[in-house]
Design an enzyme around this catalytic site. Sequence first.
Site, PDB file in Angstrom:
ATOM      1  N   ASP A  17       9.907  19.046   6.992  1.00 24.15           N
ATOM      2  CA  ASP A  17       9.520  17.649   6.761  1.00 24.15           C
ATOM      3  C   ASP A  17       8.732  17.498   5.458  1.00 24.15           C
ATOM      4  O   ASP A  17       8.038  18.422   5.041  1.00 24.15           O
ATOM      5  CB  ASP A  17       8.672  17.164   7.958  1.00 24.15           C
ATOM      6  N   HIS A  34      15.076  15.883  -1.435  1.00 27.04           N
ATOM      7  CA  HIS A  34      15.961  16.682  -0.566  1.00 27.04           C
ATOM      8  C   HIS A  34      16.546  17.870  -1.331  1.00 27.04           C
ATOM      9  O   HIS A  34      16.715  18.951  -0.781  1.00 27.04           O
ATOM     10  CB  HIS A  34      17.075  15.807   0.016  1.00 27.04           C
ATOM     11  N   LEU A 128      20.844  38.403   9.538  1.00 28.21           N
ATOM     12  CA  LEU A 128      19.992  37.232   9.787  1.00 28.21           C
ATOM     13  C   LEU A 128      20.908  36.092  10.229  1.00 28.21           C
ATOM     14  O   LEU A 128      21.951  35.877   9.624  1.00 28.21           O
ATOM     15  CB  LEU A 128      19.262  36.839   8.499  1.00 28.21           C
TER      16      LEU A 128
HETATM   17  C1  IPE Z   1      12.468  15.367  11.518  1.00 27.68           C
HETATM   18  O1  IPE Z   1      11.863  14.729  10.466  1.00 27.68           O
HETATM   19  C2  IPE Z   1      13.918  15.605  11.221  1.00 27.68           C
HETATM   20  C3  IPE Z   1      14.189  16.583  10.184  1.00 27.68           C
HETATM   21  C4  IPE Z   1      13.322  17.322   9.543  1.00 27.68           C
HETATM   22  C5  IPE Z   1      15.596  16.740   9.866  1.00 27.68           C
HETATM   23  P1  IPE Z   1      11.708  13.140  10.422  1.00 27.68           P
HETATM   24  O2  IPE Z   1      10.997  12.828   9.166  1.00 27.68           O
HETATM   25  O3  IPE Z   1      13.024  12.498  10.627  1.00 27.68           O
HETATM   26  O4  IPE Z   1      10.804  12.875  11.706  1.00 27.68           O
HETATM   27  P2  IPE Z   1       9.896  11.629  12.076  1.00 27.68           P
HETATM   28  O5  IPE Z   1      10.756  10.396  11.918  1.00 27.68           O
HETATM   29  O6  IPE Z   1       8.746  11.602  11.124  1.00 27.68           O
HETATM   30  O7  IPE Z   1       9.450  11.889  13.482  1.00 27.68           O
HETATM   31  C1  IPE Z   2      12.667  15.811   5.840  1.00 29.76           C
HETATM   32  O1  IPE Z   2      11.980  15.107   4.864  1.00 29.76           O
HETATM   33  C2  IPE Z   2      14.149  15.848   5.585  1.00 29.76           C
HETATM   34  C3  IPE Z   2      14.951  15.028   6.507  1.00 29.76           C
HETATM   35  C4  IPE Z   2      14.490  14.347   7.518  1.00 29.76           C
HETATM   36  C5  IPE Z   2      16.377  14.999   6.249  1.00 29.76           C
HETATM   37  P1  IPE Z   2      11.756  13.556   4.969  1.00 29.76           P
HETATM   38  O2  IPE Z   2      12.879  12.854   4.289  1.00 29.76           O
HETATM   39  O3  IPE Z   2      11.550  13.149   6.389  1.00 29.76           O
HETATM   40  O4  IPE Z   2      10.413  13.376   4.151  1.00 29.76           O
HETATM   41  P2  IPE Z   2       9.223  12.367   4.444  1.00 29.76           P
HETATM   42  O5  IPE Z   2       8.799  12.571   5.864  1.00 29.76           O
HETATM   43  O6  IPE Z   2       9.775  10.984   4.212  1.00 29.76           O
HETATM   44  O7  IPE Z   2       8.171  12.750   3.462  1.00 29.76           O
HETATM   45 MG    MG Z   3       9.880  12.944   7.550  1.00 29.85          MG
END
Ligand code: IPE
Ligand code: IPE
Ligand code: MG
Length: 241
Positions: A17, A34, A128
């Site tokens: 995240d 990303h 792995l």
């Molecule tokens: C969880 O992250 C999903 C992934 C890392 C793919 P999100 O950013 O989507 O989660 P929430 O919405 O903060 O719970």
């Molecule tokens: C996690 O990073 C990646 C995915 C959920 C695909 P985020 O896109 O959720 O990043 P934040 O939470 O907005 O910083």
């Molecule tokens: Mg996120």
Amino acid sequence: MISSKQKLPRHIAVIMDGNGRWATSKGLSRSEGHRAGADSIDRLMEISLELGLEAISLYAFSTENWKRPVTEIRSIFNLLVEFIDSRLEGISKKGVRILHSGSRKRLSSKVLSKIDSAIEITQKNRKLTVNFCVNYGSQEELLNAFSKLSEERRKKKIPIQKPISTKELEKYLYTYPLPPVDLLIRTAGERRLSNFLLWQSAYAELFFTDTLWPDFGEKDLKEALDWYGRRTRKFGGLENG
Ligand code: IPE
Ligand code: IPE
Ligand code: MG
């Protein structure tokens, strides 16, 4: 420092995240966040190979992430395809097995065929295992598992009264045959599971760090592993067995 005697987790799950926040803090677009996140996956795979870890599950796209703008969704899937195209040969040579956990339902045929060929090409590798959780949500996984299981029982004419065992159900989880999660890491300061591997993490140790996923590296992984090494895992029993 990771000592050779230290007990390593068999299965690490990572909620990667913070890509968006990382990008915003640098004045970049979310899709650039990303992309930087994909480089962190490279680093994690390298260190995991060096440390001799057995399996890592990476939360790349959740069943809830479809709520995001279509442009962001498109950039995530384009990156996934690019990731497989550019890394597959190299990681396969290093002995990495690719698995996919998640529903196939909303995924495009292009994404599905990339994932399927990565699984096929790497199927004999065992150094792995990298389990990409794409279009994954635990609740959907469990509903799918129960419906497949009941369909199978109906075909085999197993009486409805016969209790379902955990072993029986686990065969229908997307993660089968991976072992349960020992260590779950979530980056970017959030302390929630966001529908990730709820069944498999029943006894996982939970490690939360403020580091944003694109900044996550060797130091952070080693910190998590050190912390894990100091946990006493009791599984409901007593410390001394
Ligand atoms: C969880 O992250 C999903 C992934 C890392 C793919 P999100 O950013 O989507 O989660 P929430 O919405 O903060 O719970
Ligand atoms: C996690 O990073 C990646 C995915 C959920 C695909 P985020 O896109 O959720 O990043 P934040 O939470 O907005 O910083
Ligand atoms: Mg996120």
